[in-house]
Motif scaffolding. Structure first.
Motif, mmCIF file in Angstrom:
data_model
loop_
_atom_site.group_PDB
_atom_site.id
_atom_site.type_symbol
_atom_site.label_atom_id
_atom_site.label_comp_id
_atom_site.label_asym_id
_atom_site.label_seq_id
_atom_site.Cartn_x
_atom_site.Cartn_y
_atom_site.Cartn_z
ATOM 1 N N HIS A 1 8.498 10.133 0.089
ATOM 2 C CA HIS A 1 7.697 10.110 1.197
ATOM 3 C C HIS A 1 6.407 10.784 1.030
ATOM 4 C CE1 HIS A 1 7.581 11.100 5.845
ATOM 5 N NE2 HIS A 1 6.613 10.170 5.782
ATOM 6 N N LEU A 2 5.402 9.953 0.963
ATOM 7 C CA LEU A 2 4.007 10.213 0.434
ATOM 8 C C LEU A 2 3.296 10.745 1.639
ATOM 9 C CD1 LEU A 2 2.930 7.611 -2.398
ATOM 10 C CD2 LEU A 2 4.223 9.916 -2.583
ATOM 11 N N SER A 3 2.006 11.370 1.238
ATOM 12 C CA SER A 3 1.213 11.907 2.675
ATOM 13 C C SER A 3 0.815 10.618 3.356
ATOM 14 C CB SER A 3 -0.019 12.605 1.874
ATOM 15 O OG SER A 3 0.828 13.854 1.396
ATOM 16 N N ALA A 4 0.178 11.042 4.502
ATOM 17 C CA ALA A 4 -0.222 9.943 5.493
ATOM 18 C C ALA A 4 -1.483 10.240 6.140
ATOM 19 C CB ALA A 4 0.864 9.993 6.601
ATOM 20 N N PHE A 5 -2.013 11.581 6.334
ATOM 21 C CA PHE A 5 -3.286 11.729 7.061
ATOM 22 C C PHE A 5 -4.247 12.474 6.107
ATOM 23 C CE2 PHE A 5 0.270 11.702 10.295
ATOM 24 C CZ PHE A 5 -0.126 10.696 11.159
ATOM 25 N N TRP A 47 6.134 4.965 1.539
ATOM 26 C CA TRP A 47 4.796 4.978 0.640
ATOM 27 C C TRP A 47 3.606 5.362 1.318
ATOM 28 C CZ3 TRP A 47 5.334 4.238 -4.875
ATOM 29 C CH2 TRP A 47 6.599 3.555 -5.142
ATOM 30 N N ASN A 48 3.660 5.149 2.660
ATOM 31 C CA ASN A 48 2.294 5.501 3.464
ATOM 32 C C ASN A 48 1.327 4.721 2.874
ATOM 33 O OD1 ASN A 48 3.151 6.758 6.086
ATOM 34 N ND2 ASN A 48 3.506 8.661 4.973
ATOM 35 N N HIS A 49 1.485 3.653 2.271
ATOM 36 C CA HIS A 49 0.262 2.663 1.671
ATOM 37 C C HIS A 49 0.793 1.249 2.381
ATOM 38 C CE1 HIS A 49 -0.452 5.683 -1.182
ATOM 39 N NE2 HIS A 49 -1.673 5.356 -1.055
ATOM 40 N N SER A 50 -0.129 0.308 2.527
ATOM 41 C CA SER A 50 0.172 -1.225 2.584
ATOM 42 C C SER A 50 0.473 -1.565 1.295
ATOM 43 C CB SER A 50 -1.016 -1.739 3.217
ATOM 44 O OG SER A 50 -0.959 -3.357 3.372
ATOM 45 N N LEU A 51 1.733 -2.152 1.260
ATOM 46 C CA LEU A 51 2.362 -2.334 -0.128
ATOM 47 C C LEU A 51 1.896 -3.531 -0.657
ATOM 48 C CD1 LEU A 51 6.052 -0.754 0.225
ATOM 49 C CD2 LEU A 51 4.128 0.400 -0.770
ATOM 50 N N PRO A 52 1.803 -3.687 -2.085
ATOM 51 C CA PRO A 52 1.331 -5.045 -2.750
ATOM 52 C C PRO A 52 2.111 -6.358 -2.447
ATOM 53 C CG PRO A 52 1.233 -3.072 -4.196
ATOM 54 C CD PRO A 52 1.981 -2.590 -2.997
ATOM 55 N N GLY A 53 1.760 -7.129 -2.332
ATOM 56 C CA GLY A 53 2.225 -8.483 -1.883
ATOM 57 C C GLY A 53 2.614 -8.523 -0.337
ATOM 58 N N THR A 54 1.952 -7.817 0.543
ATOM 59 C CA THR A 54 2.197 -7.751 1.889
ATOM 60 C C THR A 54 0.739 -7.535 2.548
ATOM 61 O OG1 THR A 54 2.299 -5.361 2.337
ATOM 62 C CG2 THR A 54 4.459 -6.243 1.687
ATOM 63 N N ASP A 55 0.782 -8.206 3.733
ATOM 64 C CA ASP A 55 -0.576 -8.103 4.280
ATOM 65 C C ASP A 55 -0.363 -8.032 5.967
ATOM 66 O OD1 ASP A 55 -3.063 -8.697 5.544
ATOM 67 O OD2 ASP A 55 -3.050 -10.852 4.718
ATOM 68 N N PRO A 56 -0.855 -6.930 6.533
ATOM 69 C CA PRO A 56 -0.697 -6.422 7.961
ATOM 70 C C PRO A 56 -1.415 -7.633 8.669
ATOM 71 C CG PRO A 56 -1.442 -4.617 6.622
ATOM 72 C CD PRO A 56 -1.404 -5.556 5.649
ATOM 73 N N ASN A 57 -2.257 -8.404 8.214
ATOM 74 C CA ASN A 57 -2.769 -9.267 9.134
ATOM 75 C C ASN A 57 -1.901 -10.738 9.431
ATOM 76 O OD1 ASN A 57 -5.556 -8.173 9.302
ATOM 77 N ND2 ASN A 57 -5.622 -9.100 6.975
ATOM 78 N N ASN A 58 -0.622 -10.720 8.880
ATOM 79 C CA ASN A 58 0.253 -11.746 9.136
ATOM 80 C C ASN A 58 0.977 -11.310 10.536
ATOM 81 O OD1 ASN A 58 -0.252 -13.021 7.127
ATOM 82 N ND2 ASN A 58 1.142 -12.162 5.578
#
Length: 353
Positions: free
Chosen positions: A217-221, A255-266
């Motif tokens: 569980h990585l950092s977020a803020f 991971w508190n990151h937008s992960l590779p191969g994914t796109d929030p715009n979808n």
């Protein structure tokens, strides 16, 4: 009269400053300072041995301390709330989360934000409750948030927190280690923040090798993702060492990151990209490793407002990274509409080559 009022005001200010100073001295003195590595206790470690070539499943789920259901927001994200709305709601959320977890019928569960003794979850021991629901699984727990009192928000503080990572498995492990992650906030913020970590569980395989399963569980803020980069650098080095040993590796969690191969715009949303969310850095190194995510199902929502379909910003931040000697059979995100947590679970099926 005015002089007396000013005198009393001065004394009030002095008393308030003294109270704050005493509190800061106290939280600094009792601050949880875990060692770099801690060997963890594992309960009910009576499972079977992993077999090369046979598929096994892992589900990752940040359960949001069974308090971040659809109707909740959170003050760190711009909302106002810091605790579950009620003990009854916490119990209902936890029961539903347990049912969902059981229905996936996974061999291993890696859970985050599992409270053991916290004001925000009405002091319910969620580790014990989940253990009752899954009595045939081993249980390994690692603290990553232990604070005697979080005084914010001022009018409704989060209070005491004892929370962490929970790994449940039907396979027998030989060791489970808590690794402290680098990167800390400045004083006194860190005294009231999480101590980020991951659990590395080692499972013997019938071919003489080992599966190393990481629950993180990585950092977020952290501003600009600076601390997250330090944590990923540490993880990259750990991965390199285990790869050199010939280990199988499955790294999963929040991971508190937008992960590779994914796109929030979808995903439909009326909100912009939140400041806390970072794209996954291209500098991260793990040669030959592959991502196992479901880009079609969001795994997290924003918490500045309660959940409203089509309004909250959505992204995929939960998933898996696996070594080249593992085949990804399938990955499935579970669309629960964030009913009982601000995250949705993700299940991966894997086969050891």
């Amino acid at each position: 009269m005015i002089k007396n009022s000013l005198k009393w005001l001065g004394w009030i200010i002095v008393i308030l400053v003294a109270i704050v100073a005493i509190f800061l001295i106290y939280v600094t003195a009792v601050d949880y300072k875990p060692a770099a590595q801690i060997q963890l206790q594992t309960d009910n470690n009576n499972g079977s041995e992993l077999k090369q070539g046979e598929p096994f499943t892992v589900t990752t789920f940040n359960i949001g301390y069974a308090g971040l259901d659809q109707g909740q927001d959170f003050f760190m994200d711009g909302g106002t709330m810091s605790r579950s709305s009620s003990k009854e709601q916490t119990e209902e959320n936890l029961s539903s989360i347990g049912t969902v977890v059981k229905e996936t019928q996974s061999n291993i569960y890696i859970l985050q934000e599992v409270d053991k003794n916290a004001s925000r979850s009405n002091y319910i021991n969620e580790v014990a409750e989940l253990g009752k629901l899954l009595p045939e699984y081993s249980r390994t727990y690692a603290l990553n948030y232990k604070v005697s009192w979080v005084p914010v928000p001022v009018l409704h503080p989060m209070g005491s927190v004892e929370s962490g990572l929970l790994t449940l498995s039907t396979f027998q492990s030989t060791s489970n280690t808590r690794f402290d992650l680098p990167g800390k906030e400045s004083w006194p913020v860190q005294q009231m923040e999480l101590d980020r970590a991951f659990i590395a569980s080692r499972f013997p395989v019938d071919n003489g090798k080992e599966l190393v399963l990481i629950n993180l569980h990585l950092s977020a803020f952290d501003k600009g993702g600076v601390i997250r980069k330090q944590q990923l650098d540490f993880l990259s080095n750990y991965i390199r060492q285990e790869t050199e040993k010939g280990s199988y590796l499955v790294i999963g969690g929040d991971w508190n990151h937008s992960l590779p191969g994914t796109d929030p715009n979808n995903f439909a949303s009326q909100q912009g990209w939140p400041e806390w969310l970072q794209s996954f850095p291209e500098t991260f190194s793990a040669d030959g490793f592959q991502w196992a995510n479901d880009p079609t199902i969001p795994s997290v929502r924003t918490l500045d407002i309660p959940y409203q379909k089509g309004v909250n910003f959505l992204a995929v931040i939960d998933g898996f990274l696996v070594s080249p000697n593992i085949e990804v059979v399938s990955v499935k995100g579970h669309d629960l509409s964030f009913k009982n947590s601000d995250h949705n679970p993700v299940t991966g099926s894997f086969r050891l080559k």
